[in-house]
Structure formats: structure tokens, C-alpha cells
Design an enzyme around this catalytic site. Structure first.
Site, PDB file in Angstrom:
ATOM      1  CD  GLN A 166      -2.997   1.150   0.229  1.00  4.21           C
ATOM      2  OE1 GLN A 166      -2.915   0.426  -0.759  1.00  4.21           O
ATOM      3  NE2 GLN A 166      -4.003   1.981   0.413  1.00  4.21           N
ATOM      4  CG  HIS A 203      -2.939  -6.342  -2.212  1.00  9.91           C
ATOM      5  ND1 HIS A 203      -3.612  -7.504  -2.512  1.00  9.91           N
ATOM      6  CD2 HIS A 203      -2.139  -6.078  -3.290  1.00  9.91           C
ATOM      7  CE1 HIS A 203      -3.239  -7.943  -3.704  1.00  9.91           C
ATOM      8  NE2 HIS A 203      -2.350  -7.081  -4.207  1.00  9.91           N
ATOM      9  CG  LEU A 204      -1.493   0.136  -5.042  1.00 13.42           C
ATOM     10  CD1 LEU A 204      -1.286   1.290  -4.075  1.00 13.42           C
ATOM     11  CD2 LEU A 204      -0.489   0.209  -6.194  1.00 13.42           C
ATOM     12  CG  HIS A 205      -6.812  -0.580  -1.314  1.00 12.24           C
ATOM     13  ND1 HIS A 205      -5.827  -1.081  -0.487  1.00 12.24           N
ATOM     14  CD2 HIS A 205      -7.686   0.084  -0.492  1.00 12.24           C
ATOM     15  CE1 HIS A 205      -6.081  -0.744   0.764  1.00 12.24           C
ATOM     16  NE2 HIS A 205      -7.204  -0.035   0.799  1.00 12.24           N
ATOM     17  CG  LEU A 206      -6.524   4.724  -5.663  1.00 10.57           C
ATOM     18  CD1 LEU A 206      -6.818   5.456  -6.973  1.00 10.57           C
ATOM     19  CD2 LEU A 206      -5.790   5.647  -4.698  1.00 10.57           C
TER      20      LEU A 206
END
Length: 367
Positions: A166, A203-206
Site C-alpha cells: 500500500q 495491498h495497493l488500492h484506492l
């Protein structure tokens, strides 16, 4: 605001019925005028997202049914918007343990490789200009947040199998900026919580969501810092912030600038939150409309890796922007502006420290 996806099992035979739509878009679809309260006519993007989101709600793929939320504007100059959402607090997944601003991705923890096919609403993909020789950009998934804070609450994910931590990237942020411009709804907002700033999944998210209320951060005036890069300092807001503004052009450069600034914050031991919304130019607006341009707010804050006991709400991107999702009915009824502002501003830097940091970032972006 925290991320989440469902752990329930899909009913047999639903996979084909809930197949995600491929939504390929072009810059010509960006809506740069005619956006105003009350809600405008929905765009192709809005109809696809909200239609699929509502279908998943009807199918029972969320952790709870989201009814209309009790909402009140707190008396005071900041026009803070409180909403009571008890189920989000009781039903959502427990946030992951985070101990570092740069904690690596951990495949043993919950992550978005575990989402079910039915939770994916759209595959967003930008079509390059006709005169370009470039191939289409990789797609971004639009996925339900199964513990929604508002209507249309979704997550924007790059390919989950990349297993990115993230840490905000220009590529994902640009898609977030473009998603706001694809929406005709003045209340569609996008945001990001870093580790140490209320991110609950590494964990990468918008986040993306619809909120049918204007916020002060969309129209309040700001002090110019680096006009050539669209950077100002926003004072007259619930939480003073660095403000980036664009009338709709240069999204790739804006995304790079914001991520350079965010990387500088991490390098100095600071966490950060990002909030993207329609908004007026930095000189502000007295009118009721959100403006045709985009405002991106960046908040630097001291990292916190555990929830504050006894606080009326968690401080993440929504709260810093003046939208306060709350879990307890008594606190929702009794909360006043002064108490709310103390909680919102507590993790932020003191003004002298913030001004020094703002000057550093202005110099960084001018180089």
C-alpha cells in the site's frame, strides 16, 4: 475508511451472471463542465458502476444491507457531515496489524488475490489517443467494498497478482483522477490511506464512493505555494492540507508530483492520506457548485499503527475531508464541531512544522 471484501461463498451459477464489464474509456469522456448539486444526470461510468454495485447488494454479496444512513451537519463554520453506520463497525474484517510505513506485502495476510469473481464490477481501461502509437494501458479493477460506508463504495485495484504494498503509484493515482472526471455525479470522490494512516489492508488500492453532500474542502480558498505545479496550502478546512489543483489537464504530471511528495513524506517518517474531489480553483468559490476542476488534498501526519481508544471516530481520508462515518448512536447525536476538530487534527503536524514541510515540497517539485 478501511478496505474489505467478502468471505461468504457465492451461490452456484452466479459467476456468469456477475461477470465484470470491460469499460474502455477515452479522454473525450472526461466531464469538465455542467457538474452541480443536486445530482446531475449519471454518466456511462456512473451507470455501469452503480448498476453493478446495486446488483451485488441485491445478491447478498456484502456483509450487510446498506440502508439510508442517519446524517447530520454539525453546527459550526466547518459544516462537518456526520453519518451513523453501526454495521460497518461491527461487521467489517478486522484491520491487519501494521508496524511500519514500508511494511512489505505479506501473502499470508488477507489480500485482494482472495476476492471472488462476483465482487469485481468493472475492468477500467483507458484507450490511448488516436494519434498515439502506445498500446492501451493495463486495466484497473473496480471491486465492491463489502463493508460499505456509502452507496457505490468501491476499491480501485491494479492487477492483484502483482502483490504491490500500500504505497501510492502514479499509474493508479492517474486512474483515480480520471475516474472522478468520468463521473457526472458531483459527490463521487476517490482517496487513499497509507500504512500508518488508517490503511487496513497492505495491498495497493484506492477507495471510491458517492456521497450526496458538498464538503467545505471543495470550495475553501488556499494560499499559493508553487503555482507552476498547481500546489497551494489549504487553511480554512477541517484539516489543513496541501492542495493540488487542475482544471482537467496534465493528469499524468499531477499524479507524478503527488507521488513524489508522498515518497518524500515516507522518507521523513510521515504517513499520508489523499482525497480527490471536484472543486474550485485555489482562490476558492462562494458558489454552491463543486467546480469543473479537480482538487487533490494531501495530508501529512504522524504515523499511528493502532486505533485510538475512546475516539469518536477513526481518522482516515474521509474524516480529514470533513465526512465523519460513526459507529455509536450516542456519539453521533452528541458530537460537536470543537470535539470533532480536535480528533481530526490530533495526528496532523503543528502549523510551523507543516509550513516547513510545505516549503520543502514546493522546492522539490520545482527542481
Amino acid at each position: 475508511m478501511a478496505a474489505g471484501t467478502s468471505e461468504h461463498q457465492e451461490q452456484p451459477g452466479l459467476q456468469d451472471a456477475l461477470r465484470p464489464e470491460d469499460l474502455v474509456y477515452h479522454e473525450d469522456e472526461f466531464i469538465l463542465e455542467g457538474i452541480a448539486w443536486p445530482d446531475a444526470t449519471l454518466s456511462r461510468f456512473d451507470r455501469a458502476l452503480l448498476g453493478a454495485w446495486q446488483e451485488r447488494m441485491a445478491r447478498g454479496l456484502f456483509r450487510y444491507q446498506l440502508a439510508e444512513l442517519p446524517t447530520r451537519v454539525l453546527p459550526g463554520t466547518m459544516r462537518l457531515l456526520a453519518q451513523l453506520n453501526v454495521q460497518r463497525s461491527t461487521e467489517r474484517r478486522r484491520p491487519q496489524a501494521v508496524h511500519s510505513l514500508t511494511q512489505p506485502f505479506d501473502p499470508q495476510q488477507f489480500n485482494f488475490t482472495q476476492i471472488r469473481p462476483g465482487e469485481v464490477l468493472l475492468r477500467l481501461q483507458r484507450r490511448p489517443p488516436a494519434e498515439s502509437d502506445l498500446a492501451a494501458a493495463d486495466h484497473v479493477l473496480v471491486v465492491i467494498n463489502v463493508s460499505p460506508l456509502e452507496r457505490g463504495h468501491v476499491l480501485l485495484l491494479p492487477e492483484p497478482t502483482l502483490c504491490l504494498p500500500q504505497v501510492l503509484t502514479p499509474e493508479l493515482l492517474r486512474v483515480g483522477l480520471e475516474a472522478v472526471l468520468l463521473s457526472a455525479h458531483p459527490g463521487f470522490r476517490v482517496g487513499f490511506n497509507s500504512l500508518g494512516a488508517s490503511a487496513s489492508v497492505n495491498h495497493l488500492h484506492l477507495h471510491g464512493f458517492y456521497l450526496a453532500h458538498p464538503l467545505l474542502v471543495e470550495t475553501a480558498p488556499a494560499e499559493p505555494l508553487c503555482p507552476s505545479r498547481g500546489l497551494s496550502l489549504l487553511h480554512e478546512a477541517p484539516a489543513p492540507a496541501l492542495l493540488f489543483y487542475t482544471a482537467g489537464a496534465g493528469l499524468e504530471a499531477l499524479a507524478r508530483d503527488v507521488c513524489r511528495a508522498a515518497a518524500h513524506l515516507l522518507a521523513t517518517g510521515l504517513a499520508y492520506n489523499v482525497f480527490v474531489t471536484r472543486g474550485a480553483p485555489p482562490e476558492g468559490s462562494a458558489g454552491p457548485g463543486p467546480g469543473a476542476g479537480l482538487r487533490l488534498l494531501l495530508w501529512a501526519r504522524r504515523p499511528r499503527f493502532e486505533a485510538e481508544e475512546g475516539a469518536p471516530f477513526n481518522v482516515a481520508l474521509c474524516e480529514l475531508a470533513g465526512h465523519l462515518p460513526m459507529a455509536a448512536a450516542a456519539a453521533f447525536e452528541e458530537l460537536g464541531e470543537a470535539e470533532a476538530l480536535r480528533a481530526i487534527r490530533e495526528p496532523l503536524l503543528p502549523e510551523p512544522e507543516m509550513r516547513r514541510l510545505a516549503a520543502e515540497l514546493a522546492r522539490l517539485l520545482e527542481d
